[in-house]
Design a protein around this motif. Sequence first.
Motif, PDB file in Angstrom:
ATOM      1  N   LEU A  49      33.491 -33.188 -36.992  1.00 26.78           N
ATOM      2  CA  LEU A  49      32.591 -32.088 -37.329  1.00 26.78           C
ATOM      3  C   LEU A  49      31.111 -32.447 -37.226  1.00 26.78           C
ATOM      4  O   LEU A  49      30.246 -31.631 -37.544  1.00 26.78           O
ATOM      5  CB  LEU A  49      32.907 -31.558 -38.729  1.00 26.78           C
ATOM      6  CG  LEU A  49      34.288 -30.905 -38.864  1.00 26.78           C
ATOM      7  CD1 LEU A  49      34.495 -30.375 -40.275  1.00 26.78           C
ATOM      8  CD2 LEU A  49      34.490 -29.802 -37.840  1.00 26.78           C
TER       9      LEU A  49
ATOM     10  N   PRO B 235      23.611 -28.850 -37.302  1.00 25.45           N
ATOM     11  CA  PRO B 235      24.228 -27.565 -36.961  1.00 25.45           C
ATOM     12  C   PRO B 235      24.212 -27.389 -35.441  1.00 25.45           C
ATOM     13  O   PRO B 235      23.175 -27.612 -34.800  1.00 25.45           O
ATOM     14  CB  PRO B 235      23.325 -26.538 -37.638  1.00 25.45           C
ATOM     15  CG  PRO B 235      22.539 -27.311 -38.656  1.00 25.45           C
ATOM     16  CD  PRO B 235      22.416 -28.698 -38.117  1.00 25.45           C
TER      17      PRO B 235
ATOM     18  N   HIS C 286      29.663 -25.008 -33.865  1.00 23.66           N
ATOM     19  CA  HIS C 286      30.032 -24.688 -35.246  1.00 23.66           C
ATOM     20  C   HIS C 286      29.880 -23.199 -35.552  1.00 23.66           C
ATOM     21  O   HIS C 286      30.093 -22.782 -36.690  1.00 23.66           O
ATOM     22  CB  HIS C 286      29.163 -25.489 -36.233  1.00 23.66           C
ATOM     23  CG  HIS C 286      29.211 -26.956 -36.035  1.00 23.66           C
ATOM     24  ND1 HIS C 286      28.096 -27.760 -36.128  1.00 23.66           N
ATOM     25  CD2 HIS C 286      30.242 -27.779 -35.736  1.00 23.66           C
ATOM     26  CE1 HIS C 286      28.429 -29.014 -35.902  1.00 23.66           C
ATOM     27  NE2 HIS C 286      29.725 -29.047 -35.660  1.00 23.66           N
TER      28      HIS C 286
ATOM     29  N   VAL D 195      26.188 -20.599 -38.082  1.00 26.22           N
ATOM     30  CA  VAL D 195      27.124 -21.673 -38.404  1.00 26.22           C
ATOM     31  C   VAL D 195      28.207 -21.132 -39.335  1.00 26.22           C
ATOM     32  O   VAL D 195      27.921 -20.460 -40.326  1.00 26.22           O
ATOM     33  CB  VAL D 195      26.387 -22.870 -39.038  1.00 26.22           C
ATOM     34  CG1 VAL D 195      27.369 -23.918 -39.546  1.00 26.22           C
ATOM     35  CG2 VAL D 195      25.429 -23.495 -38.017  1.00 26.22           C
ATOM     36  N   HIS D 196      29.436 -21.435 -38.997  1.00 30.24           N
ATOM     37  CA  HIS D 196      30.599 -20.973 -39.759  1.00 30.24           C
ATOM     38  C   HIS D 196      30.555 -21.532 -41.177  1.00 30.24           C
ATOM     39  O   HIS D 196      30.193 -22.693 -41.393  1.00 30.24           O
ATOM     40  CB  HIS D 196      31.878 -21.442 -39.059  1.00 30.24           C
ATOM     41  CG  HIS D 196      33.116 -20.828 -39.596  1.00 30.24           C
ATOM     42  ND1 HIS D 196      33.702 -21.242 -40.767  1.00 30.24           N
ATOM     43  CD2 HIS D 196      33.866 -19.820 -39.123  1.00 30.24           C
ATOM     44  CE1 HIS D 196      34.773 -20.514 -40.988  1.00 30.24           C
ATOM     45  NE2 HIS D 196      34.904 -19.640 -39.995  1.00 30.24           N
TER      46      HIS D 196
ATOM     47  N   TRP E   4      32.213 -24.968 -41.927  1.00 26.65           N
ATOM     48  CA  TRP E   4      31.484 -26.213 -41.655  1.00 26.65           C
ATOM     49  C   TRP E   4      30.586 -26.539 -42.843  1.00 26.65           C
ATOM     50  O   TRP E   4      30.551 -27.672 -43.313  1.00 26.65           O
ATOM     51  CB  TRP E   4      30.660 -26.072 -40.365  1.00 26.65           C
ATOM     52  CG  TRP E   4      29.997 -27.341 -39.922  1.00 26.65           C
ATOM     53  CD1 TRP E   4      30.574 -28.362 -39.214  1.00 26.65           C
ATOM     54  CD2 TRP E   4      28.635 -27.736 -40.149  1.00 26.65           C
ATOM     55  NE1 TRP E   4      29.651 -29.364 -38.988  1.00 26.65           N
ATOM     56  CE2 TRP E   4      28.451 -29.006 -39.546  1.00 26.65           C
ATOM     57  CE3 TRP E   4      27.566 -27.144 -40.795  1.00 26.65           C
ATOM     58  CZ2 TRP E   4      27.236 -29.684 -39.568  1.00 26.65           C
ATOM     59  CZ3 TRP E   4      26.344 -27.819 -40.816  1.00 26.65           C
ATOM     60  CH2 TRP E   4      26.195 -29.073 -40.214  1.00 26.65           C
TER      61      TRP E   4
ATOM     62  N   ASP F 194      21.559 -23.462 -35.136  1.00 30.06           N
ATOM     63  CA  ASP F 194      21.197 -24.739 -34.519  1.00 30.06           C
ATOM     64  C   ASP F 194      19.686 -24.893 -34.326  1.00 30.06           C
ATOM     65  O   ASP F 194      19.226 -25.926 -33.844  1.00 30.06           O
ATOM     66  CB  ASP F 194      21.952 -24.959 -33.211  1.00 30.06           C
ATOM     67  CG  ASP F 194      21.653 -23.918 -32.155  1.00 30.06           C
ATOM     68  OD1 ASP F 194      20.872 -22.974 -32.401  1.00 30.06           O
ATOM     69  OD2 ASP F 194      22.233 -24.037 -31.056  1.00 30.06           O
TER      70      ASP F 194
END
Length: 179
Positions: A59, A77, A81, A88-89, A92, A130
């Motif tokens: 991860l 990030p 993900h 981002v989920h 995660w 990200d």
Amino acid sequence: MESPQQTLAAWQAREAELRARLREPGISRPDQIVDKSGLQFFESMFAGELPPAPIAQALGFLLVEVRPGHAAFQGRPQAAHYNPLGTVHGGWIATLLDSAVACAVHSTLAPGKAYTTLELKVNYVKALTDKVPLVRALGDVISVGARVGTSEGRLIGPDGTLYAHATTTCLIFDAPIAR
């Protein structure tokens, strides 16, 4: 007070320092850890004597600091993900926070003790993408007894922005002995 750029540079330097000496991810054998306290376990990992957990590689995050009652993980990030909505989920984020809060409890355990997460509660307060170069999950113990440990954590960016926070309850038990 450090600027966000100074904080980011310090976080990146710590990661580079650790990656230079860490082993390949793997699972420690029971005979390697049975006589270690939680803190000694993490110190052995930082010294390159024990492997970091495989999930950290999968991860894209890393344990970066541990002291009694405190643990910090950091991660980047990435678009990989993301959920379908382009952020981002939450899984995660939850995994990063679970790692920090549970390892904070682990850092307090005596040799021969183990733990597992009984409950994790995560509050998501700001979307993460990200565009944030690095985040840290900071976990700190609230209370550790003979059978139960609790801790709390925060996921922050280098500028101090809070993205999520969490609490956990961990069950503490005698580690299975395998020699």
